[in-house]
Design a protein around this motif. Structure first.
Motif, short mmCIF file in Angstrom:
data_model
loop_
_atom_site.label_atom_id
_atom_site.label_comp_id
_atom_site.label_asym_id
_atom_site.label_seq_id
_atom_site.Cartn_x
_atom_site.Cartn_y
_atom_site.Cartn_z
N ARG A 84 0.83 -1.20 0.00
CA ARG A 84 0.00 0.00 0.00
C ARG A 84 0.87 1.26 0.00
O ARG A 84 0.53 2.26 -0.62
CB ARG A 84 -0.93 0.00 1.21
N LEU A 88 -0.03 3.15 -3.19
CA LEU A 88 -0.97 4.22 -2.84
C LEU A 88 -0.30 5.35 -2.07
O LEU A 88 -0.99 6.29 -1.66
CB LEU A 88 -2.12 3.65 -2.00
N ALA A 176 -3.99 -3.15 -2.74
CA ALA A 176 -4.44 -1.85 -3.25
C ALA A 176 -5.95 -1.73 -3.31
O ALA A 176 -6.47 -0.75 -3.86
CB ALA A 176 -3.85 -1.61 -4.63
#
Length: 275
Positions: A84, A88, A176
């Motif tokens: 992540r 992200l 994700a």
């Protein structure tokens, strides 16, 4: 939709190395509570050991067994948090959480392992059926195998790795929160990139092997130093074992993050940045 650009193997590998070794403090931040707790249970196991069969069994379960379970959960939680972070840009703060996302990742990792193991299992069964692998207790080993059997198992292992590199995008997709990428879409996205993916993961395995060899040398050096100290001033005999276990755990964590960064980079290159 398939990404038109070929996989940049060296750039992806370099990015994974930079991700991990450039963010070691973040990795320590999200992982240290798990490892501290595992260390406490390992010490508890040493304390409970009494030298008898029952006491050693209790110590192994309450100490080493629990510590290993904690480290396994820590690895899963850190992999998801790390992917992540890569995909992200989530900050590496606090403890890597154990949540439903980690449970989905663990479940799919198990299922993917089973699925990708089918070729090598089939190769082994075929080897037994054709006597390329045979039971021969007279040699002291449970089974015997010749060069044809080794070749058959090697083909099965190659097919297993080929399946994994084509289907593994489902794992960073889970990290994700991309529910649209399953096994089918992973297979479609990796079409035409199989050889480069194969080479990329072989390069990763080679790097991890070299890292493991270096860690083994350091482990042997630490054990030799600890043994010398024990002979000189009576230091606890368990010290080299604890040092070796700590070194192995740190290596396993760094290796897992390298793999997580690399698969996340492949996912981002082929599937595009996650929404």
């Amino acid at each position: 939709m398939q990404h038109a650009a070929p996989l940049p193997i060296l750039r992806l590998m370099g990015a994974a190395l930079h991700d991990v070794f450039g963010n070691l403090t973040g990795l320590v931040r999200i992982a240290w509570p798990y490892y501290a707790l595992a260390g406490l249970f390992a010490l508890l196991g040493l304390y409970l050991a009494r030298g008898d069969l029952l006491g050693d069994a209790v110590a192994a379960i309450a100490g080493g067994g629990t510590a290993q379970l904690i480290l396994s959960l820590a690895g899963l939680a850190c992999i998801v948090a790390w992917q992540r972070h890569v995909l992200l840009a989530t900050p590496l703060r606090g403890v890597a959480p154990l949540n439903m996302r980690v449970l989905r990742y663990a479940t799919w990792s198990f299922l993917l392992t089973l699925l990708c193991s089918l070729p090598i299992i089939a190769a082994g069964l075929l080897g037994f059926a054709t006597d390329l692998i045979w039971h021969n207790p007279a040699d002291g080993a449970p089974f015997s195998i010749g060069m044809p059997g080794i070749g058959l198992l090697a083909l099965g292992a190659l097919a297993t790795l080929a399946l994994f590199v084509r289907l593994n995008l489902v794992l960073p997709a889970i990290s994700a929160d991309d529910r649209a990428t399953g096994l089918g879409r992973s297979w479609a996205l990796t079409r035409g990139h199989g050889l480069r993916l194969f080479g990329l993961f072989l390069l990763l395995l080679l790097g991890l092997w070299l890292l493991g060899a270096l860690a083994g040398m350091l482990d042997a050096l630490l054990r030799a130093i600890a043994d010398s100290s024990a002979e000189a001033d009576g230091a606890p005999a368990d010290v080299p074992l604890m040092l070796g276990a700590a070194l192995d755990s740190a290596l396993d964590l760094v290796s897992a993050m390298l793999g997580a960064s690399l698969t996340a980079g492949v996912y981002r290159h082929l599937a595009g940045p996650p929404a």
